[in-house]
Design a protein around this motif. Sequence first.
Motif, PDB file in Angstrom:
ATOM      1  N   PRO A 100     -21.341  13.832  12.259  1.00 61.01           N
ATOM      2  CA  PRO A 100     -20.742  13.409  10.978  1.00 61.01           C
ATOM      3  C   PRO A 100     -19.493  12.563  11.166  1.00 61.01           C
ATOM      4  CG  PRO A 100     -20.347  15.757  11.402  1.00 61.01           C
ATOM      5  CD  PRO A 100     -21.331  15.304  12.418  1.00 61.01           C
ATOM      6  N   TYR A 101     -18.802  12.782  12.283  1.00 60.47           N
ATOM      7  CA  TYR A 101     -17.558  12.041  12.539  1.00 60.47           C
ATOM      8  C   TYR A 101     -17.802  10.535  12.681  1.00 60.47           C
ATOM      9  CZ  TYR A 101     -19.470  12.743  17.236  1.00 60.47           C
ATOM     10  OH  TYR A 101     -20.298  12.798  18.322  1.00 60.47           O
ATOM     11  N   ALA A 102     -19.030  10.131  13.007  1.00 57.73           N
ATOM     12  CA  ALA A 102     -19.328   8.707  13.184  1.00 57.73           C
ATOM     13  C   ALA A 102     -19.173   7.929  11.875  1.00 57.73           C
ATOM     14  CB  ALA A 102     -20.737   8.536  13.742  1.00 57.73           C
ATOM     15  N   LYS A 103     -19.249   8.659  10.732  1.00 55.96           N
ATOM     16  CA  LYS A 103     -19.124   7.989   9.422  1.00 55.96           C
ATOM     17  C   LYS A 103     -17.789   7.261   9.302  1.00 55.96           C
ATOM     18  CE  LYS A 103     -19.804   8.937   4.470  1.00 55.96           C
ATOM     19  NZ  LYS A 103     -18.829   7.979   3.992  1.00 55.96           N
ATOM     20  N   ASN A 104     -16.728   7.886   9.828  1.00 58.62           N
ATOM     21  CA  ASN A 104     -15.399   7.287   9.720  1.00 58.62           C
ATOM     22  C   ASN A 104     -15.108   6.294  10.844  1.00 58.62           C
ATOM     23  OD1 ASN A 104     -14.839   8.904   7.450  1.00 58.62           O
ATOM     24  ND2 ASN A 104     -14.257  10.624   8.794  1.00 58.62           N
ATOM     25  N   GLN A 105     -16.009   6.278  11.844  1.00 57.20           N
ATOM     26  CA  GLN A 105     -15.796   5.365  12.974  1.00 57.20           C
ATOM     27  C   GLN A 105     -16.539   4.042  12.791  1.00 57.20           C
ATOM     28  OE1 GLN A 105     -17.208   7.914  16.118  1.00 57.20           O
ATOM     29  NE2 GLN A 105     -15.168   8.736  16.563  1.00 57.20           N
ATOM     30  N   LEU A 106     -17.541   4.042  11.924  1.00 54.24           N
ATOM     31  CA  LEU A 106     -18.359   2.849  11.713  1.00 54.24           C
ATOM     32  C   LEU A 106     -18.042   2.272  10.324  1.00 54.24           C
ATOM     33  CD1 LEU A 106     -21.626   4.351  13.187  1.00 54.24           C
ATOM     34  CD2 LEU A 106     -20.452   2.332  14.094  1.00 54.24           C
ATOM     35  N   LEU A 107     -17.316   1.174  10.302  1.00 50.40           N
ATOM     36  CA  LEU A 107     -16.820   0.599   9.053  1.00 50.40           C
ATOM     37  C   LEU A 107     -17.665  -0.597   8.633  1.00 50.40           C
ATOM     38  CD1 LEU A 107     -13.012   0.698   9.952  1.00 50.40           C
ATOM     39  CD2 LEU A 107     -14.369   2.436   8.738  1.00 50.40           C
ATOM     40  N   LYS A 108     -18.004  -0.621   7.353  1.00 49.75           N
ATOM     41  CA  LYS A 108     -18.794  -1.725   6.808  1.00 49.75           C
ATOM     42  C   LYS A 108     -18.076  -3.056   7.045  1.00 49.75           C
ATOM     43  CE  LYS A 108     -20.821  -3.446   2.512  1.00 49.75           C
ATOM     44  NZ  LYS A 108     -20.987  -3.240   1.052  1.00 49.75           N
ATOM     45  N   GLY A 109     -18.865  -4.031   7.531  1.00 48.33           N
ATOM     46  CA  GLY A 109     -18.317  -5.357   7.769  1.00 48.33           C
ATOM     47  C   GLY A 109     -17.748  -5.548   9.165  1.00 48.33           C
ATOM     48  N   GLU A 110     -17.604  -4.450   9.933  1.00 52.07           N
ATOM     49  CA  GLU A 110     -17.088  -4.549  11.312  1.00 52.07           C
ATOM     50  C   GLU A 110     -18.252  -4.740  12.291  1.00 52.07           C
ATOM     51  OE1 GLU A 110     -14.021  -4.445  12.542  1.00 52.07           O
ATOM     52  OE2 GLU A 110     -12.926  -4.146  10.664  1.00 52.07           O
ATOM     53  N   CYS A 111     -17.960  -5.390  13.413  1.00 49.88           N
ATOM     54  CA  CYS A 111     -18.983  -5.654  14.429  1.00 49.88           C
ATOM     55  C   CYS A 111     -18.843  -4.652  15.578  1.00 49.88           C
ATOM     56  CB  CYS A 111     -18.830  -7.085  14.949  1.00 49.88           C
ATOM     57  SG  CYS A 111     -20.335  -7.675  15.743  1.00 49.88           S
ATOM     58  N   TYR A 112     -19.976  -4.109  16.025  1.00 43.69           N
ATOM     59  CA  TYR A 112     -19.988  -3.105  17.101  1.00 43.69           C
ATOM     60  C   TYR A 112     -21.086  -3.446  18.119  1.00 43.69           C
ATOM     61  CZ  TYR A 112     -17.306  -0.303  13.750  1.00 43.69           C
ATOM     62  OH  TYR A 112     -16.357   0.141  12.864  1.00 43.69           O
ATOM     63  N   ILE A 113     -20.948  -2.847  19.287  1.00 38.13           N
ATOM     64  CA  ILE A 113     -22.017  -2.903  20.289  1.00 38.13           C
ATOM     65  C   ILE A 113     -22.719  -1.550  20.252  1.00 38.13           C
ATOM     66  CG2 ILE A 113     -22.617  -3.266  22.710  1.00 38.13           C
ATOM     67  CD1 ILE A 113     -21.270  -5.679  21.424  1.00 38.13           C
ATOM     68  N   PHE A 114     -24.041  -1.570  20.048  1.00 33.53           N
ATOM     69  CA  PHE A 114     -24.843  -0.339  20.033  1.00 33.53           C
ATOM     70  C   PHE A 114     -25.754  -0.338  21.261  1.00 33.53           C
ATOM     71  CE2 PHE A 114     -23.777  -1.310  15.661  1.00 33.53           C
ATOM     72  CZ  PHE A 114     -23.397  -0.076  15.141  1.00 33.53           C
ATOM     73  N   TYR A 115     -25.802   0.805  21.952  1.00 33.55           N
ATOM     74  CA  TYR A 115     -26.721   0.929  23.089  1.00 33.55           C
ATOM     75  C   TYR A 115     -27.615   2.146  22.872  1.00 33.55           C
ATOM     76  CZ  TYR A 115     -28.678   1.934  27.668  1.00 33.55           C
ATOM     77  OH  TYR A 115     -29.554   2.190  28.697  1.00 33.55           O
ATOM     78  N   GLY A 116     -28.924   1.918  22.918  1.00 34.11           N
ATOM     79  CA  GLY A 116     -29.862   3.028  22.746  1.00 34.11           C
ATOM     80  C   GLY A 116     -31.290   2.560  22.905  1.00 34.11           C
ATOM     81  N   LYS A 117     -32.217   3.466  22.599  1.00 40.47           N
ATOM     82  CA  LYS A 117     -33.644   3.189  22.746  1.00 40.47           C
ATOM     83  C   LYS A 117     -34.204   2.652  21.432  1.00 40.47           C
ATOM     84  CE  LYS A 117     -37.935   5.411  24.283  1.00 40.47           C
ATOM     85  NZ  LYS A 117     -38.525   6.694  24.755  1.00 40.47           N
ATOM     86  N   ILE A 118     -34.932   1.553  21.519  1.00 37.76           N
ATOM     87  CA  ILE A 118     -35.519   0.918  20.346  1.00 37.76           C
ATOM     88  C   ILE A 118     -36.842   1.601  19.985  1.00 37.76           C
ATOM     89  CG2 ILE A 118     -36.551  -1.206  19.448  1.00 37.76           C
ATOM     90  CD1 ILE A 118     -33.581  -1.452  19.620  1.00 37.76           C
ATOM     91  N   ASP A 119     -36.988   1.897  18.701  1.00 37.78           N
ATOM     92  CA  ASP A 119     -38.235   2.468  18.197  1.00 37.78           C
ATOM     93  C   ASP A 119     -38.756   1.542  17.098  1.00 37.78           C
ATOM     94  OD1 ASP A 119     -40.284   4.417  17.912  1.00 37.78           O
ATOM     95  OD2 ASP A 119     -39.275   5.211  16.147  1.00 37.78           O
ATOM     96  N   ILE A 120     -39.991   1.064  17.226  1.00 37.38           N
ATOM     97  CA  ILE A 120     -40.557   0.133  16.241  1.00 37.38           C
ATOM     98  C   ILE A 120     -41.767   0.767  15.572  1.00 37.38           C
ATOM     99  CG2 ILE A 120     -41.591  -2.146  15.872  1.00 37.38           C
ATOM    100  CD1 ILE A 120     -40.085  -3.148  18.322  1.00 37.38           C
ATOM    101  N   MET A 121     -41.725   0.828  14.246  1.00 32.76           N
ATOM    102  CA  MET A 121     -42.872   1.279  13.451  1.00 32.76           C
ATOM    103  C   MET A 121     -43.136   0.208  12.407  1.00 32.76           C
ATOM    104  SD  MET A 121     -42.519   5.396  12.943  1.00 32.76           S
ATOM    105  CE  MET A 121     -44.152   5.450  12.214  1.00 32.76           C
TER     106      MET A 121
END
Length: 684
Positions: A100-121
């Motif tokens: 839940p803490y990620a809600k306050n860390q990820l701000l609308k309009g800001e740019c971030y680097i995300f690293y993870g596994k891609i899932d396509i459906m």
Amino acid sequence: MLDLNSDVRYLKGIGEKKAQALNKLGVFSLYDLISFFPRKYEDRSKYKTIAQCQNGENVCVRALVANEPSLETVRTGKSLLKLKVADESGILNITFFNRPYAKNQLLKGECYIFYGKIDIMGSRKSMTNPIFEKELGERKLTGKVFPIYPLTNGISQTDFINGVRQALDNCLDYIPDVLPQSVSQEEKLCQLRYAYENIHFPSDFIALELARKRLVFEELFVLSCALSSIRKSRMKNPGIKMHIADLEEFYSSLPFSPTGAQRRTVMEAVEDMCSGHEMNRLLQGDVGSGKTMVAAALIWFCRKNGFSSAFMAPTEILANQHYETLNAFLSPFGIRTGLLTGSMTAKEKKAVKQNLLNGEYDLIIGTHALFSTDVQYKNLALIITDEQHRFGVNQRSALISKGRNPHVLVMSATPIPRTLALILYGDLDISIIDELPPGRRKIDTFAVDESYRQRLNNFILKLTAEGRQVFVVCPMVEENEELPIKLKSAQEHAKELSSLFPHLKTACVHGKMKAVDKENIMSAFAKGDIDILVATTVIEVGVDVPNAALMIVENAERFGLSQLHQLRGRVGRGPYKSYCILVSNSDSEETRARLSIMHKTNDGFKISEEDLRLRGPGDFFGSRQHGLPETHIADLGADTQILRRAQAAAESLLEKDPELRLPENCALKERIERLFKDSSDSFN
């Protein structure tokens, strides 16, 4: 000021509790910490647009948070955080569970680097629980080759990485360089400081490979030097000096002509025994290569010189088998053979021990009973152990202490590539019987799937009708519903076969049974009282059953090639055409390729080379039965080329400075002494 010997608990952010978690991993000092290498690396250095991302790949994406993250609580009370991120090529859906803490860390309009596994459906692309950090500013988690360490409860990857960073910052300039400069230059190895920095925090994969090559070479070089020094020091030990005898007297008594390989290995051992120094020799030979005849020749030679011998086998049934075989070889010369096993009555044991003490036996054969404290020998000069890795170091030492520097021959039917054998048995000289006696029957080997089951059952009926016996090996003792795949269990499969063939006698033997029960069943099978023996790998090294002509291995993909070869060697020991059927339903191309090797060759050494390449060294002995010190970074399966070079460099160095007294070798000598201290019970 922290140094290499400082306790890890003094590192910022570690403290007492996390230090205890590190201790469970064998990490106590800062030196332990920087010598604890990552188990793998994630490539977080490359970026892709959302459109370029492929299903199932781990990737870094540079994207803008497109909406306010929505947080909800699901029925179980756990949280679910959802948001969309976007770049110029498309949209990526991000989901976080219990963060839940990620809600306050990820701000609308800001740019971030995300690293993870891609899932396509369909057209929807998503990531679950990705690692993320702001694009601007210092990035610690992305944009690099990232180390992943093996952990235990109470310590996180972040804790570990922060601790390693502090340890390197404090101690990098003080790590002792054990490689002489001449060796580093000859092998074109990077500097030690560079190696430690880039094994933990590689600037790229090229730097990582350079660092790993340096540290692997160093580890194998130190180990080779240590084992070579053990061998050289043992060679200095005075041994019982014997005098040459005409071996043709022994050979001419045999009902067959020994192979050239048998004669050569006998002579190698005889030369050791006549040298005035202790013999410490490993005799390697494939199944059926005639190791027992070599042992008989050396026992005969020992008796010719007026001394007695002891032969130790891992099980009573093998001890009995060797007693019969060796007695047949040696009794024509008046050599008196005794047998001592745990199941004998107290009265029988007492009589055998008294005869031993009185010098009534020229050869005693037995199990661990041979090194009991009340067993005393007269003129013991030769000790032979069969299947060396099945005895503990202390057991072998206890038997060796019964004589005055007796000569030692250890025999193994587990073919091991010579390169690996020099490490596993680096303190022993090695003899290899690389030739099978003429007339040894080839065992036809086939890999089949479950669709052949009816044909296989018909084949069992055909062979048993001809009077032959059948081995069936399963990977498990009993059913286990927790395993994700269905495996044959010895107990259940024995019941199935018993129902299927009610007119045949079927029995089951496995490692959880009492030793006496196992021995009784194996003895009954050897006598022909059992038609089908269902077993786990307890029969991998076992009794000779000349009448057994079929070996079936269920779930063959669960076994290493060397294990399969050992199992195959249980049949084909008599005059009958024999077969090995490997049953596997695996659709893996790698599995099919591995099993096809068994079909192509019966040469155990070729198979072991392939097994080493595919699976590493563990398969030769199961779970580290050989007792070597653990390697921190070297992979004895994949690093054979580096191992060969390290062994050659070690030999060359020790020829020039056998005592490691030169100033440039001081650090190496200290490292070897530390290795001996840390692994005092490990060396064979």
